[in-house]
Design an enzyme around this catalytic site. Structure first.
Site, PDB file in Angstrom:
ATOM      1  N   ALA A 151       0.849  -1.189   0.000  1.00 51.96           N
ATOM      2  CA  ALA A 151       0.000   0.000   0.000  1.00 51.96           C
ATOM      3  C   ALA A 151       0.887   1.241   0.000  1.00 51.96           C
ATOM      4  CB  ALA A 151      -0.912  -0.008   1.223  1.00 51.96           C
ATOM      5  N   LYS A 162       6.537  -7.632   4.645  1.00 46.78           N
ATOM      6  CA  LYS A 162       6.199  -8.756   3.764  1.00 46.78           C
ATOM      7  C   LYS A 162       7.432  -9.578   3.391  1.00 46.78           C
ATOM      8  CE  LYS A 162       2.031  -6.568   1.939  1.00 46.78           C
ATOM      9  NZ  LYS A 162       1.157  -7.336   2.859  1.00 46.78           N
ATOM     10  N   ILE A 231     -10.732  -3.299   0.482  1.00 41.24           N
ATOM     11  CA  ILE A 231     -11.550  -4.514   0.438  1.00 41.24           C
ATOM     12  C   ILE A 231     -11.818  -4.958  -0.991  1.00 41.24           C
ATOM     13  CG2 ILE A 231     -13.845  -5.456   0.924  1.00 41.24           C
ATOM     14  CD1 ILE A 231     -13.894  -3.886   3.484  1.00 41.24           C
ATOM     15  N   GLU A 252      -4.315  -7.561   4.408  1.00 40.68           N
ATOM     16  CA  GLU A 252      -4.680  -6.533   5.384  1.00 40.68           C
ATOM     17  C   GLU A 252      -5.475  -5.497   4.609  1.00 40.68           C
ATOM     18  OE1 GLU A 252      -5.283  -3.397   6.861  1.00 40.68           O
ATOM     19  OE2 GLU A 252      -3.153  -2.903   6.851  1.00 40.68           O
ATOM     20  N   GLY A 254      -7.678  -2.887   5.779  1.00 38.05           N
ATOM     21  CA  GLY A 254      -8.142  -1.622   6.335  1.00 38.05           C
ATOM     22  C   GLY A 254      -9.175  -1.769   7.424  1.00 38.05           C
ATOM     23  N   CYS A 286      -3.927   2.387   8.663  1.00 40.19           N
ATOM     24  CA  CYS A 286      -5.010   1.403   8.553  1.00 40.19           C
ATOM     25  C   CYS A 286      -5.734   1.183   9.876  1.00 40.19           C
ATOM     26  CB  CYS A 286      -4.458   0.061   8.072  1.00 40.19           C
ATOM     27  SG  CYS A 286      -3.592   0.130   6.500  1.00 40.19           S
ATOM     28  N   GLU A 387     -14.130   3.847   5.547  1.00 37.84           N
ATOM     29  CA  GLU A 387     -12.739   4.194   5.837  1.00 37.84           C
ATOM     30  C   GLU A 387     -12.352   5.411   5.001  1.00 37.84           C
ATOM     31  OE1 GLU A 387      -8.606   1.829   6.503  1.00 37.84           O
ATOM     32  OE2 GLU A 387      -9.581   1.477   4.582  1.00 37.84           O
ATOM     33  N   GLU A 464       0.344 -10.620   9.911  1.00 36.93           N
ATOM     34  CA  GLU A 464       1.716 -10.212   9.645  1.00 36.93           C
ATOM     35  C   GLU A 464       2.411 -10.003  10.982  1.00 36.93           C
ATOM     36  OE1 GLU A 464       2.078  -8.252   5.405  1.00 36.93           O
ATOM     37  OE2 GLU A 464       0.945  -6.914   6.731  1.00 36.93           O
TER      38      GLU A 464
END
Length: 490
Positions: A151, A162, A231, A252, A254, A286, A387, A464
């Site tokens: 992101a 990651k 999403i 992930e 949000g 987030c 969001e 994560e």
């Protein structure tokens, strides 16, 4: 010539030109300057990267655990040595204050890499006795080539979150940063190579999700996709992963997280927590606690304290280290945030402070939005449901504990939640009922390397950080050994 010039792809341990001709610009959101021209990868480049990663992964996985650990620790040292340089690049690319990028983004990313470098030797199998003449043992083996899709809000930190567990487990990674903030991921690739990572083990492909992301998530040579984003995009990634080769996924996606302030809370502390949960990184986090629930009887007092805290925000040029509030990441994102603010006004929320773009003087050329606090909000308002990913706090009032728990859980999201109280029994009782994967009591926002983070409901799949994430970058092989006779039924 732009400040950082032309940026190529990073494949097989070196910068290479894209096989296509498309490029896109990196823009400094503080002033609108174009700071780099970035090449866009093609499907052919994805194939090249997968081939390089497949070959490199075999070399990497064949190394001993201690050899891999030493290389990743060298990368940690280089990251820390180059912290200030990388922080300035991140500030130019994202608009985040230098006071933040110098102390958070690279620092916390390096911490995660160091954590996983230390865990590599603990990737062990089991020995399971069956009978005197037979036993089973297991091996944890790498998945192979995995993809990471980042992101735009924490570019280098997400690249490290990651890549660290993926590489620690013996995999190779192809990383696609957001096209909005691509620059520090390329520097990370350089650092991994300098540290001794074999060619092909970490590759960076720049470009859009529709082109590069689509090619990565459907490629038969990729075993897993780790994605951070929205999403809708997450659903597309998951469908692509399932529809191609049943890839494993971590996501992930949000949140719209609740922060509950109870009637026994220290209101000064509660206001400080609410400020961090809404305005750190200009609200582009987030896990932000954007739904702030306050007892009705304390509403006016809490609002006064928030107004006093807002006066301590120092907006300005993000390269000025006295500044703690910068622009939003891009001009299109600023327009999105302003549309949400206007919807809040239309639906009847009262603007306590802010509610406008910042356009005077030094702010005129940047993507600035004033820190905004809405009060008298309702659960059905768009600003409470969606969001926003900007500096927008919504204050809601409640009467009792059962009511606030029900309303806090009334969301499609379930990433984070927090409470402020002096009552330890209440703290645990309420936290255990909140539908969120990351929870805080009397604090907000810290995500140390040791802490698994991820969401419930539509906020994500998998985790994560922490030991559990490392395990999910491996697959278990079970082997039975027979030391005695083998008797066939035939």
């Amino acid at each position: 010539m732009s400040r950082y010039g032309l940026q190529q792809l990073y494949i097989n341990g070196a910068y290479v030109d894209s096989t296509g001709n498309d490029t896109f610009d990196a823009v400094n959101p503080a002033n609108g300057d174009i700071i780099a021209c970035i090449q866009s990868a093609t499907a052919a480049d994805v194939d090249r990267a997968v081939s390089a990663a497949t070959a490199g992964q075999k070399v990497w996985a064949a190394m001993t655990a201690m050899e891999r650990s030493r290389i990743l620790r060298r990368a940690v040292d280089i990251l820390r040595e180059r912290n200030d340089e990388l922080a300035l690049l991140e500030t130019h690319d994202t608009g985040k204050p230098l006071s933040e990028t110098r102390t958070v983004d690279i620092v916390t990313g390096a911490d995660v890499l160091e954590y996983y470098a230390g865990l590599i030797p603990m990737l062990e199998g089991q020995q399971i006795p069956l009978r005197d003449t037979s036993f089973v043992y297991t091996r944890r083996e790498p998945l192979g080539v995995v993809a990471g899709i980042g992101a735009w809000n924490y570019p280098i930190q997400i690249a490290l979150w990651k890549s660290a567990p993926a590489l620690a487990a013996g995999n190779a990674m192809i990383f696609k940063p957001s096209e909005v903030t691509s620059l520090t991921a390329l520097k990370l690739a350089e650092i991994y190579t300098e540290a001794g990572l074999p060619a092909g083990v970490f590759n960076v492909l720049t470009g859009t999700g529709k082109s590069v992301g689509q090619a990565l998530t459907t490629h038969p040579g990729i075993a897993k996709v780790s994605f951070t984003g929205g999403i809708a995009s997450g659903k597309t990634v998951m469908a692509n992963a399932a529809g191609s080769t049943l890839k494993d996924v971590t996501m992930e996606l949000g949140g719209k997280s609740p922060l509950i302030i109870f009637d026994d809370a220290d209101l000064d502390k509660a206001a400080d927590i609410a400020m961090m949960a809404n305005f750190f990184s200009s609200g582009q986090v987030c896990t932000n606690g954007t739904r702030v629930f306050v007892p009705k009887a304390l509403q006016a007092q809490f609002e006064e304290k928030i107004l006093a805290c807002v006066q301590r925000i120092r907006a300005g040029d993000p390269t000025d280290e006295s500044v703690n509030f910068g622009p939003l990441v891009s001009f299109p994102h600023r327009e999105s945030v302003l549309r949400y603010i206007e919807s809040g006004k239309r639906e009847g929320a009262r603007v306590l402070v802010g509610g406008e773009p910042m356009t005077d003087g030094d702010y005129a050329q940047g993507a600035y939005v004033a820190p905004t606090v809405f009060t008298d909000c309702r659960d059905d308002m768009k600003i409470v449901r969606k969001e926003i990913f900007g500096p927008v706090m919504s204050i809601l009032t409640y009467q009792d504990e059962d009511e606030v728990i029900r309303r806090a859980n009334d969301s499609e999201y379930g990433l984070a939640a927090g409470i402020v109280t002096r009552d330890l029994n209440r703290a645990h009782r309420v936290i255990h009922q909140l539908e969120a994967g990351i929870c805080w009591i009397n604090t907000w926002g810290e995500s140390p390397a040791e802490m698994p983070v991820g969401g419930y409901k539509h906020s994500g799949v998998g985790r994560e950080n922490g030991v559990t994430t490392l395990e999910h970058y491996t697959q278990i092989k079970s082997i039975q050994v027979e030391l005695g006779e083998f008797r066939s039924v035939f």
